[in-house]
Design a protein around this motif. Sequence first.
Motif, PDB file in Angstrom:
ATOM      1  N   ILE A  93       0.860  -1.181   0.000  1.00 18.07           N
ATOM      2  CA  ILE A  93       0.000   0.000   0.000  1.00 18.07           C
ATOM      3  C   ILE A  93       0.894   1.228   0.000  1.00 18.07           C
ATOM      4  CG2 ILE A  93      -2.021  -1.054   1.051  1.00 18.07           C
ATOM      5  CD1 ILE A  93      -1.089   0.106   3.751  1.00 18.07           C
ATOM      6  N   TRP A  94       0.339   2.329  -0.534  1.00 15.05           N
ATOM      7  CA  TRP A  94       1.139   3.524  -0.784  1.00 15.05           C
ATOM      8  C   TRP A  94       0.379   4.781  -0.392  1.00 15.05           C
ATOM      9  CZ3 TRP A  94       6.082   3.025  -2.850  1.00 15.05           C
ATOM     10  CH2 TRP A  94       6.433   1.722  -3.225  1.00 15.05           C
ATOM     11  N   VAL A  95       1.134   5.832  -0.090  1.00 10.92           N
ATOM     12  CA  VAL A  95       0.586   7.171   0.081  1.00 10.92           C
ATOM     13  C   VAL A  95       1.473   8.144  -0.690  1.00 10.92           C
ATOM     14  CG1 VAL A  95      -0.444   6.676   2.331  1.00 10.92           C
ATOM     15  CG2 VAL A  95       1.891   7.609   2.225  1.00 10.92           C
ATOM     16  N   TYR A  96       0.960   9.359  -0.872  1.00 12.88           N
ATOM     17  CA  TYR A  96       1.728  10.421  -1.512  1.00 12.88           C
ATOM     18  C   TYR A  96       2.378  11.293  -0.435  1.00 12.88           C
ATOM     19  CZ  TYR A  96      -1.071   9.316  -5.686  1.00 12.88           C
ATOM     20  OH  TYR A  96      -1.677   8.687  -6.740  1.00 12.88           O
ATOM     21  N   ASP A  97       3.504  11.890  -0.767  1.00 13.30           N
ATOM     22  CA  ASP A  97       4.150  12.816   0.167  1.00 13.30           C
ATOM     23  C   ASP A  97       3.823  14.246  -0.254  1.00 13.30           C
ATOM     24  OD1 ASP A  97       5.679  13.821   2.248  1.00 13.30           O
ATOM     25  OD2 ASP A  97       7.531  13.819   1.078  1.00 13.30           O
ATOM     26  N   HIS A  98       2.657  14.716   0.179  1.00 16.18           N
ATOM     27  CA  HIS A  98       2.227  16.084  -0.117  1.00 16.18           C
ATOM     28  C   HIS A  98       1.524  16.674   1.083  1.00 16.18           C
ATOM     29  CE1 HIS A  98       3.442  16.401  -4.277  1.00 16.18           C
ATOM     30  NE2 HIS A  98       2.935  15.195  -4.514  1.00 16.18           N
ATOM     31  N   PHE A  99       1.424  18.001   1.089  1.00 16.20           N
ATOM     32  CA  PHE A  99       0.850  18.737   2.211  1.00 16.20           C
ATOM     33  C   PHE A  99      -0.448  19.457   1.844  1.00 16.20           C
ATOM     34  CE2 PHE A  99       5.574  19.452   3.272  1.00 16.20           C
ATOM     35  CZ  PHE A  99       5.674  18.215   3.885  1.00 16.20           C
ATOM     36  N   HIS A 100      -0.571  19.876   0.572  1.00 10.90           N
ATOM     37  CA  HIS A 100      -1.742  20.605   0.096  1.00 10.90           C
ATOM     38  C   HIS A 100      -2.458  19.792  -0.973  1.00 10.90           C
ATOM     39  CE1 HIS A 100      -0.183  24.941   1.194  1.00 10.90           C
ATOM     40  NE2 HIS A 100      -0.286  24.134   2.234  1.00 10.90           N
ATOM     41  N   THR A 101      -3.767  19.942  -1.045  1.00 11.14           N
ATOM     42  CA  THR A 101      -4.540  19.203  -2.038  1.00 11.14           C
ATOM     43  C   THR A 101      -4.202  19.662  -3.453  1.00 11.14           C
ATOM     44  OG1 THR A 101      -6.327  20.807  -1.774  1.00 11.14           O
ATOM     45  CG2 THR A 101      -6.489  18.762  -0.501  1.00 11.14           C
ATOM     46  N   VAL A 102      -4.579  18.815  -4.409  1.00  8.51           N
ATOM     47  CA  VAL A 102      -4.375  19.074  -5.823  1.00  8.51           C
ATOM     48  C   VAL A 102      -5.648  18.648  -6.562  1.00  8.51           C
ATOM     49  CG1 VAL A 102      -3.419  16.797  -6.434  1.00  8.51           C
ATOM     50  CG2 VAL A 102      -2.599  18.808  -7.646  1.00  8.51           C
ATOM     51  N   PRO A 103      -6.061  19.309  -7.662  1.00  4.30           N
ATOM     52  CA  PRO A 103      -5.412  20.433  -8.323  1.00  4.30           C
ATOM     53  C   PRO A 103      -5.732  21.791  -7.715  1.00  4.30           C
ATOM     54  CG  PRO A 103      -7.336  19.770  -9.560  1.00  4.30           C
ATOM     55  CD  PRO A 103      -7.222  18.798  -8.427  1.00  4.30           C
ATOM     56  N   VAL A 104      -6.657  21.859  -6.758  1.00  2.00           N
ATOM     57  CA  VAL A 104      -6.989  23.109  -6.087  1.00  2.00           C
ATOM     58  C   VAL A 104      -6.420  23.050  -4.679  1.00  2.00           C
ATOM     59  CG1 VAL A 104      -8.875  24.501  -5.163  1.00  2.00           C
ATOM     60  CG2 VAL A 104      -9.071  23.496  -7.444  1.00  2.00           C
ATOM     61  N   HIS A 105      -5.769  24.131  -4.261  1.00  3.76           N
ATOM     62  CA  HIS A 105      -5.184  24.202  -2.926  1.00  3.76           C
ATOM     63  C   HIS A 105      -6.286  24.562  -1.932  1.00  3.76           C
ATOM     64  CE1 HIS A 105      -1.931  24.471  -5.720  1.00  3.76           C
ATOM     65  NE2 HIS A 105      -2.107  25.755  -5.949  1.00  3.76           N
ATOM     66  N   SER A 106      -6.986  23.557  -1.461  1.00  4.36           N
ATOM     67  CA  SER A 106      -8.141  23.793  -0.605  1.00  4.36           C
ATOM     68  C   SER A 106      -7.730  24.296   0.768  1.00  4.36           C
ATOM     69  CB  SER A 106      -8.945  22.498  -0.442  1.00  4.36           C
ATOM     70  OG  SER A 106      -9.967  22.656   0.504  1.00  4.36           O
ATOM     71  N   GLU A 107      -8.480  25.271   1.273  1.00  6.19           N
ATOM     72  CA  GLU A 107      -8.243  25.794   2.611  1.00  6.19           C
ATOM     73  C   GLU A 107      -8.852  24.906   3.698  1.00  6.19           C
ATOM     74  OE1 GLU A 107      -6.507  28.516   3.388  1.00  6.19           O
ATOM     75  OE2 GLU A 107      -6.072  29.087   1.319  1.00  6.19           O
ATOM     76  N   THR A 108      -9.731  23.983   3.309  1.00  7.85           N
ATOM     77  CA  THR A 108     -10.485  23.225   4.313  1.00  7.85           C
ATOM     78  C   THR A 108     -10.340  21.714   4.199  1.00  7.85           C
ATOM     79  OG1 THR A 108     -12.457  23.283   2.899  1.00  7.85           O
ATOM     80  CG2 THR A 108     -12.210  25.050   4.535  1.00  7.85           C
ATOM     81  N   GLU A 109      -9.904  21.215   3.036  1.00  9.95           N
ATOM     82  CA  GLU A 109      -9.842  19.769   2.850  1.00  9.95           C
ATOM     83  C   GLU A 109      -8.503  19.205   3.319  1.00  9.95           C
ATOM     84  OE1 GLU A 109     -12.416  17.893   2.064  1.00  9.95           O
ATOM     85  OE2 GLU A 109     -13.511  19.790   2.118  1.00  9.95           O
ATOM     86  N   ALA A 110      -8.549  18.015   3.892  1.00  6.95           N
ATOM     87  CA  ALA A 110      -7.377  17.408   4.522  1.00  6.95           C
ATOM     88  C   ALA A 110      -6.414  16.814   3.507  1.00  6.95           C
ATOM     89  CB  ALA A 110      -7.824  16.305   5.479  1.00  6.95           C
ATOM     90  N   THR A 111      -5.122  16.880   3.852  1.00  7.29           N
ATOM     91  CA  THR A 111      -4.092  16.047   3.238  1.00  7.29           C
ATOM     92  C   THR A 111      -3.266  15.491   4.392  1.00  7.29           C
ATOM     93  OG1 THR A 111      -3.970  17.421   1.236  1.00  7.29           O
ATOM     94  CG2 THR A 111      -2.123  15.940   1.674  1.00  7.29           C
ATOM     95  N   HIS A 112      -3.347  14.204   4.627  1.00  5.13           N
ATOM     96  CA  HIS A 112      -2.652  13.606   5.759  1.00  5.13           C
ATOM     97  C   HIS A 112      -1.177  13.364   5.424  1.00  5.13           C
ATOM     98  CE1 HIS A 112      -6.155  13.012   8.338  1.00  5.13           C
ATOM     99  NE2 HIS A 112      -6.829  12.765   7.223  1.00  5.13           N
ATOM    100  N   GLU A 113      -0.323  13.606   6.395  1.00  2.00           N
ATOM    101  CA  GLU A 113       1.135  13.570   6.203  1.00  2.00           C
ATOM    102  C   GLU A 113       1.639  12.140   6.045  1.00  2.00           C
ATOM    103  OE1 GLU A 113       5.236  13.448   6.717  1.00  2.00           O
ATOM    104  OE2 GLU A 113       3.941  12.707   8.345  1.00  2.00           O
ATOM    105  N   ALA A 114       2.536  11.958   5.065  1.00  2.56           N
ATOM    106  CA  ALA A 114       2.916  10.624   4.619  1.00  2.56           C
ATOM    107  C   ALA A 114       3.622   9.799   5.688  1.00  2.56           C
ATOM    108  CB  ALA A 114       3.800  10.737   3.379  1.00  2.56           C
ATOM    109  N   TRP A 115       4.614  10.371   6.353  1.00  2.00           N
ATOM    110  CA  TRP A 115       5.413   9.561   7.265  1.00  2.00           C
ATOM    111  C   TRP A 115       4.700   9.287   8.580  1.00  2.00           C
ATOM    112  CZ3 TRP A 115       9.286   6.423   6.363  1.00  2.00           C
ATOM    113  CH2 TRP A 115       9.880   6.508   5.102  1.00  2.00           C
ATOM    114  N   SER A 116       3.767  10.153   8.973  1.00  2.00           N
ATOM    115  CA  SER A 116       2.907   9.819  10.099  1.00  2.00           C
ATOM    116  C   SER A 116       2.060   8.597   9.755  1.00  2.00           C
ATOM    117  CB  SER A 116       1.992  11.000  10.443  1.00  2.00           C
ATOM    118  OG  SER A 116       2.736  12.150  10.744  1.00  2.00           O
TER     119      SER A 116
END
Length: 333
Positions: free
Chosen positions: A44-67
């Motif tokens: 299983i895999w996750v992405y290493d990103h902090f902000h959503t794509v393609p729109v940088h949402s102010e309210t939607e979550a992006t969970h941190e990869a190494w956590s």
Amino acid sequence: MRFGYFVPQGWRHDLVGIDPAEHWSTMHGLAAHADRDGSPWESIWVYDHFHTVPVHSETEATHEAWSLMSAFAASTSRVRLGQMCTCMAYRNPAYLAKVAATVDVISGGRLEMGIGAGWYEHEWRAYGYGFPDAPERLRMLREGVEIMHQAWATGRANFSGEHYTVDGAIFQPQPLQEGGIPMWVAGGGEKVTLKIAAKYAAYTNFYGSPDEFSHKSEVLRGHTDRLGRDFDSIVRSANFNTVIGTSEADVAARLERLEARVAPYLGTGATRRFIGDYRSHAAIAVGTVDQVIERLLDMKRRGLGYAIHYFPELAFDTSVLDLYEREVLPALR
């Protein structure tokens, strides 16, 4: 061919409408599906990103990869765990090597190390990393990979470079995996990235049209030949946006539901671009079961050894997993 899939973590607006309090149970349930006895999924895999794509949402979550890596390591027992891919510049490479070794121990030796130079300018700048040009980001990648290689091969690292310096850094505990954590070097840059991969990678990860995949493979072969390394010792992987159906009408209905789900969060223009990636002729793993099997078999003939699938429906509809496991996997294995 071997197989893995991405667990939705929010980056691609794949948790929209789900209460944040339910995010972990959603992610863990999908990890448990891959982890079950007899599962055909290796990873299983996750992405290493902090902000959503393609729109940088102010309210939607992006969970941190190494956590998430640490959480999955503690809550699963069989499936392997990867990030596609960790951005080198987001964490000091010596620190990252230490974190990864700890996760490997927690998991019982199941970690994969995806690593790349990074590209998402908006989050780079937002988090205070600046945004160096591509050659500089690639130099950071090269230095960081060398530090991690030393750390896991010897338990210590000494390095003085343009971007990173370590002086007798100690890395205990060591990863449980003999030879260190397998390195996945992501990206298809022919002069630098694939050269780094030829020296250090157990796996590559690059994507494009079938012809482009074949071309990148030959570039990689040239680098391994010059280094005297066996080209076939490196497994070539690719990621696939995947929407499959029992018929073309089923595929169309799934895409329509996906479009309707994200439209309130992305707006008209971004939604059109978002769904366009799935409706493009280049979307190898979007189509009927027979269509997807035919395309992936072609990729297998070109040397693809590992397919990693991103199912955009997964947090809301797991029937696509059942269909893939029942109809597609047997034809590819």
